[in-house]
Design a protein around this motif. Sequence first.
Motif, PDB file in Angstrom:
ATOM      1  N   ARG A  31      49.691   9.860  38.986  1.00 31.96           N
ATOM      2  CA  ARG A  31      49.727  11.154  39.663  1.00 31.96           C
ATOM      3  C   ARG A  31      49.583  10.881  41.145  1.00 31.96           C
ATOM      4  O   ARG A  31      48.800  10.027  41.557  1.00 31.96           O
ATOM      5  N   CYS A  32      50.339  11.603  41.955  1.00 29.30           N
ATOM      6  CA  CYS A  32      50.293  11.417  43.404  1.00 29.30           C
ATOM      7  C   CYS A  32      48.865  11.632  43.913  1.00 29.30           C
ATOM      8  O   CYS A  32      48.169  12.549  43.484  1.00 29.30           O
ATOM      9  N   TRP A  39      53.302  15.996  41.660  1.00 32.27           N
ATOM     10  CA  TRP A  39      54.258  15.051  41.086  1.00 32.27           C
ATOM     11  C   TRP A  39      53.579  13.913  40.340  1.00 32.27           C
ATOM     12  O   TRP A  39      52.511  13.445  40.714  1.00 32.27           O
ATOM     13  N   PHE A  41      54.694   9.970  38.911  1.00 27.38           N
ATOM     14  CA  PHE A  41      55.706   8.961  39.193  1.00 27.38           C
ATOM     15  C   PHE A  41      55.380   7.686  38.438  1.00 27.38           C
ATOM     16  O   PHE A  41      54.261   7.488  37.979  1.00 27.38           O
ATOM     17  N   ASP A  43      54.845   3.832  38.749  1.00 32.39           N
ATOM     18  CA  ASP A  43      54.496   2.842  39.770  1.00 32.39           C
ATOM     19  C   ASP A  43      55.202   1.526  39.453  1.00 32.39           C
ATOM     20  O   ASP A  43      54.832   0.813  38.539  1.00 32.39           O
ATOM     21  N   CYS A  53      53.697   9.686  45.541  1.00 30.12           N
ATOM     22  CA  CYS A  53      55.012   9.841  44.919  1.00 30.12           C
ATOM     23  C   CYS A  53      56.108   9.382  45.875  1.00 30.12           C
ATOM     24  O   CYS A  53      57.093   8.793  45.455  1.00 30.12           O
ATOM     25  N   ASP A  54      55.913   9.639  47.173  1.00 34.81           N
ATOM     26  CA  ASP A  54      56.893   9.245  48.180  1.00 34.81           C
ATOM     27  C   ASP A  54      56.159   8.940  49.484  1.00 34.81           C
ATOM     28  O   ASP A  54      55.435   9.770  50.006  1.00 34.81           O
TER      29      ASP A  54
END
Length: 75
Positions: A31-32, A39, A41, A43, A53-54
């Motif tokens: 989790r971000c 978001w 993602f 890893d 996430c970004d």
Amino acid sequence: MVLPASAQETKAQANAAADLLTQAGDRRLRRCANDECLWLFLDHSKGGTRRWCDMNSCGNRAKAMQSYQHALAFD
């Protein structure tokens, strides 16, 4: 049963999300770290230590805020 395009897309996204969540295994689902971001993602970083996430959005904001608070502490 034929669903409208938006319902079909939503169903496809829900199925993809369910597959991701149930089959993530050792793929490092995260989790971000940005509390305002919702978001999830995968890893893929070498060390498995990715936090955002970004980096261009959430990571940059976090680092900019940390830098700003650090500068304030030394004024």
